[in-house]
Design an enzyme around this catalytic site. Sequence first.
Site, PDB file in Angstrom:
ATOM      1  N   ARG A 139      -0.764  13.664  13.709  1.00 54.79           N
ATOM      2  CA  ARG A 139      -0.338  13.734  12.302  1.00 54.79           C
ATOM      3  C   ARG A 139      -0.093  15.168  11.821  1.00 54.79           C
ATOM      4  O   ARG A 139      -0.754  15.661  10.903  1.00 54.79           O
ATOM      5  CB  ARG A 139      -1.357  13.036  11.376  1.00 54.79           C
ATOM      6  CG  ARG A 139      -1.912  11.716  11.876  1.00 54.79           C
ATOM      7  CD  ARG A 139      -0.957  10.586  11.929  1.00 54.79           C
ATOM      8  NE  ARG A 139      -0.378  10.115  10.688  1.00 54.79           N
ATOM      9  CZ  ARG A 139      -0.838   9.135   9.948  1.00 54.79           C
ATOM     10  NH1 ARG A 139      -1.966   8.537  10.287  1.00 54.79           N
ATOM     11  NH2 ARG A 139      -0.207   8.725   8.869  1.00 54.79           N
TER      12      ARG A 139
ATOM     13  N   LYS B 117       0.836  -1.208   0.000  1.00 52.71           N
ATOM     14  CA  LYS B 117       0.000   0.000   0.000  1.00 52.71           C
ATOM     15  C   LYS B 117       0.868   1.255   0.000  1.00 52.71           C
ATOM     16  O   LYS B 117       0.674   2.157  -0.813  1.00 52.71           O
ATOM     17  CB  LYS B 117      -0.891  -0.006   1.260  1.00 52.71           C
ATOM     18  CG  LYS B 117      -1.579   1.319   1.536  1.00 52.71           C
ATOM     19  CD  LYS B 117      -2.504   1.234   2.730  1.00 52.71           C
ATOM     20  CE  LYS B 117      -1.854   1.503   4.061  1.00 52.71           C
ATOM     21  NZ  LYS B 117      -1.558   2.919   4.357  1.00 52.71           N
ATOM     22  N   ASN B 118       1.823   1.292   0.925  1.00 48.67           N
ATOM     23  CA  ASN B 118       2.564   2.538   1.117  1.00 48.67           C
ATOM     24  C   ASN B 118       3.634   2.781   0.054  1.00 48.67           C
ATOM     25  O   ASN B 118       4.257   3.840   0.045  1.00 48.67           O
ATOM     26  CB  ASN B 118       3.146   2.603   2.535  1.00 48.67           C
ATOM     27  CG  ASN B 118       2.030   2.824   3.551  1.00 48.67           C
ATOM     28  OD1 ASN B 118       0.920   3.243   3.180  1.00 48.67           O
ATOM     29  ND2 ASN B 118       2.292   2.521   4.808  1.00 48.67           N
TER      30      ASN B 118
ATOM     31  N   ARG C  21      -9.253  -0.777   3.653  1.00 47.88           N
ATOM     32  CA  ARG C  21      -8.376   0.328   3.259  1.00 47.88           C
ATOM     33  C   ARG C  21      -6.983  -0.194   2.903  1.00 47.88           C
ATOM     34  O   ARG C  21      -6.333   0.354   2.016  1.00 47.88           O
ATOM     35  CB  ARG C  21      -8.212   1.324   4.415  1.00 47.88           C
ATOM     36  CG  ARG C  21      -9.349   2.305   4.559  1.00 47.88           C
ATOM     37  CD  ARG C  21      -9.012   3.300   5.648  1.00 47.88           C
ATOM     38  NE  ARG C  21      -7.655   3.798   5.426  1.00 47.88           N
ATOM     39  CZ  ARG C  21      -6.881   4.332   6.353  1.00 47.88           C
ATOM     40  NH1 ARG C  21      -7.323   4.447   7.597  1.00 47.88           N
ATOM     41  NH2 ARG C  21      -5.678   4.755   6.075  1.00 47.88           N
TER      42      ARG C  21
ATOM     43  N   ASP D  24       3.637  -0.111  12.359  1.00 50.03           N
ATOM     44  CA  ASP D  24       2.485  -0.733  11.700  1.00 50.03           C
ATOM     45  C   ASP D  24       2.328  -2.212  12.072  1.00 50.03           C
ATOM     46  O   ASP D  24       1.310  -2.822  11.754  1.00 50.03           O
ATOM     47  CB  ASP D  24       2.605  -0.597  10.170  1.00 50.03           C
ATOM     48  CG  ASP D  24       2.442   0.851   9.716  1.00 50.03           C
ATOM     49  OD1 ASP D  24       1.924   1.666  10.491  1.00 50.03           O
ATOM     50  OD2 ASP D  24       2.832   1.160   8.575  1.00 50.03           O
TER      51      ASP D  24
ATOM     52  N   CYS E 137      -5.995  11.728  13.165  1.00 47.98           N
ATOM     53  CA  CYS E 137      -6.783  10.525  12.954  1.00 47.98           C
ATOM     54  C   CYS E 137      -6.632   9.685  14.198  1.00 47.98           C
ATOM     55  O   CYS E 137      -5.979  10.116  15.149  1.00 47.98           O
ATOM     56  CB  CYS E 137      -6.334   9.789  11.701  1.00 47.98           C
ATOM     57  SG  CYS E 137      -4.708   9.093  11.850  1.00 47.98           S
TER      58      CYS E 137
HETATM   59  N1  EPU Z   1       5.744  14.145  11.946  1.00 53.58           N
HETATM   60  C1  EPU Z   1       5.866  15.436  12.352  1.00 53.58           C
HETATM   61  N2  EPU Z   1       5.718  16.434  11.437  1.00 53.58           N
HETATM   62  C2  EPU Z   1       5.465  16.173  10.136  1.00 53.58           C
HETATM   63  C3  EPU Z   1       5.329  14.830   9.703  1.00 53.58           C
HETATM   64  C4  EPU Z   1       5.486  13.833  10.647  1.00 53.58           C
HETATM   65  O1  EPU Z   1       6.091  15.706  13.525  1.00 53.58           O
HETATM   66  O2  EPU Z   1       5.333  17.135   9.347  1.00 53.58           O
HETATM   67  C5  EPU Z   1       5.888  13.075  12.945  1.00 53.58           C
HETATM   68  C6  EPU Z   1       4.631  12.228  13.122  1.00 53.58           C
HETATM   69  O3  EPU Z   1       3.714  12.841  13.977  1.00 53.58           O
HETATM   70  C7  EPU Z   1       5.187  10.948  13.699  1.00 53.58           C
HETATM   71  C8  EPU Z   1       6.564  10.845  13.025  1.00 53.58           C
HETATM   72  O4  EPU Z   1       6.832  12.136  12.482  1.00 53.58           O
HETATM   73  O5  EPU Z   1       5.356  11.071  15.070  1.00 53.58           O
HETATM   74  C9  EPU Z   1       6.673   9.839  11.932  1.00 53.58           C
HETATM   75  O6  EPU Z   1       5.562   9.936  11.069  1.00 53.58           O
HETATM   76  P1  EPU Z   1       5.704   9.797   9.503  1.00 53.58           P
HETATM   77  O7  EPU Z   1       5.630  11.150   8.898  1.00 53.58           O
HETATM   78  O8  EPU Z   1       6.875   8.948   9.173  1.00 53.58           O
HETATM   79  O9  EPU Z   1       4.377   9.021   9.155  1.00 53.58           O
HETATM   80  P2  EPU Z   1       3.623   9.136   7.800  1.00 53.58           P
HETATM   81  O10 EPU Z   1       4.614   9.386   6.734  1.00 53.58           O
HETATM   82  O11 EPU Z   1       2.465  10.029   7.939  1.00 53.58           O
HETATM   83  C10 EPU Z   1       3.867   6.636   7.042  1.00 53.58           C
HETATM   84  C11 EPU Z   1       2.914   5.550   6.702  1.00 53.58           C
HETATM   85  C12 EPU Z   1       2.251   5.055   7.982  1.00 53.58           C
HETATM   86  C13 EPU Z   1       3.327   4.564   8.938  1.00 53.58           C
HETATM   87  C14 EPU Z   1       4.323   5.685   9.206  1.00 53.58           C
HETATM   88  C15 EPU Z   1       5.491   5.267  10.066  1.00 53.58           C
HETATM   89  C16 EPU Z   1       2.151   6.098   4.488  1.00 53.58           C
HETATM   90  C17 EPU Z   1       1.036   6.559   3.630  1.00 53.58           C
HETATM   91  N3  EPU Z   1       1.894   6.040   5.795  1.00 53.58           N
HETATM   92  O12 EPU Z   1       3.065   7.671   7.632  1.00 53.58           O
HETATM   93  O13 EPU Z   1       1.419   3.989   7.619  1.00 53.58           O
HETATM   94  O14 EPU Z   1       2.737   4.159  10.143  1.00 53.58           O
HETATM   95  O15 EPU Z   1       4.848   6.169   7.944  1.00 53.58           O
HETATM   96  O16 EPU Z   1       6.162   4.210   9.500  1.00 53.58           O
HETATM   97  O17 EPU Z   1       3.221   5.783   4.003  1.00 53.58           O
HETATM   98  C18 EPU Z   1      -0.478   2.640   7.735  1.00 53.58           C
HETATM   99  O18 EPU Z   1      -0.125   2.182   6.632  1.00 53.58           O
HETATM  100  O19 EPU Z   1      -1.377   2.139   8.434  1.00 53.58           O
HETATM  101  C19 EPU Z   1       0.195   3.821   8.233  1.00 53.58           C
HETATM  102  C20 EPU Z   1      -0.312   4.597   9.178  1.00 53.58           C
END
Ligand code: EPU
Length: 430
Positions: free
Chosen positions: A125, A26-27, A409, A316, A120
């Site tokens: 997020r 998915k990701n 999803r 995850d 969420c």
């Molecule tokens: N964060 C910030 N500021 C930002 C962005 C992120 O503080 O601008 C923080 C987040 O709050 C969190 C940390 O950075 O504490 C890491 O979050 P990250 O940005 O890596 O998460 P993401 O990119 O939103 C992706 C996956 C998630 C997975 C996470 C961690 C996708 C679409 N989503 O999310 O997948 O849990 O990386 O590996 O790639 C899922 O598939 O169920 C899912 C939630």
Amino acid sequence: MPTYFRVKGMAGKPKLAGEIAVSGAKNAALKAIAASILFDTPLHIANIPAIEDVNRLLDILVGMGARVTREGKTITINTLPLATDILASAPAKRLRSSIVLTGPILGRYGHVRFPHPGGCVIGERPIDLFLESFERMGARITKTGSFYDIRAPKGGLRGTELFFRTQSVTGTETMMMTATRAKGRTTIKNAAMEPEIVWLAEILNASGAKIQGAGTPTVTIDGLGALAQKKGTTFVVPPDRIEAGSFLILGALLGRELAITHCVPDHLDALIETLDYCGVPIERRRNELFVRQRDTRATLRSIILKTHEYPGFPTDLQAPMTVFLTQVFGESMVFETIFEGRLNYVESLNRMGANITMMDPHRVLVKGPTRLKGKRLESPDLRAGLAFIIAALCANGVSEIANVYNIDRGYERIEERLRIIGAEIDRVEE
Ligand code: EPU
């Protein structure tokens, strides 16, 4: 019509057997779809999983003027040109990962408008890293209500040095894509290192981008302009390591002889090592993982589990692993370091008979082993949803898992695939 999964528990008896194949990640798929905006040619992507998050992201792109055709698991996306650079509010808010569209749109069209994606169930997020990075590349941001309006400077975005205070997966991917359209070199320091990022860099590089260091903490991108997919090539989405890992945990609990096929074992080192420590040896094969029945449950031992950015233990897989720990002797601690709301599902496991104490929003104590009983549950998010299916299969009696949309999803026809290995699970329309 409300739908739920009806799951018949196996009362801890290891009866699952055969082979279960892993779908496309998915990701990874979502980011390749977003990358299509950077292409001057239609983009062909194979092994796209048939899941709701992919449908939702494609709906957003189609709503913006992209043309998408699907043939089995291969899609072709033609985004040239998009009719608008505004992400519609409701669909974008519904899908947090729509944030990955913003950078490619800004890079390509010089302007993007999008709503704050909002929190969420798994946590706040925030998007501060995205906004700061766009600004560092010279963009101007204005916010009206919940909408961000981001405009590149006259001569286009400028390459720059970015340091991520927190490693962010979608942040790294979005800035990597955006920077292919900036002038000069962009360096991302403290970048995330997930395998999906490496694959994204590979498909961009194969199409004319110059990205170095993906998969390490420092990624450099030289902005070279529009991308074009070479004639006759199709990019193949790699296997979903989270799905593979969830099946492996299921096998560790209930597998007689279970092979998880079409996966990349090296992407799951953290889980394989953790299961091995707990007393479940996993056999690595070329593109497969194999788990067989253990001698006795008494050999399982507890662990302190801490989630971590890749290559550490993935957040995850935290929920399915916590289900596993309810069946282990002794006291385990689970420390969720990435998201603050990602342990709330443990209340439902306690209703099933687990003994889990919440110490604070990031840490729980799991005392085991406990006998789980079938219950009616609501899937709070996709990963906890699959964890509930695993718990329900371990339990005595029948469980009903509502809110199946959350599971759809991220997991393709999960009930049909689990039935093939011997699980009794049905999709029921109420
Ligand atoms: N964060 C910030 N500021 C930002 C962005 C992120 O503080 O601008 C923080 C987040 O709050 C969190 C940390 O950075 O504490 C890491 O979050 P990250 O940005 O890596 O998460 P993401 O990119 O939103 C992706 C996956 C998630 C997975 C996470 C961690 C996708 C679409 N989503 O999310 O997948 O849990 O990386 O590996 O790639 C899922 O598939 O169920 C899912 C939630």
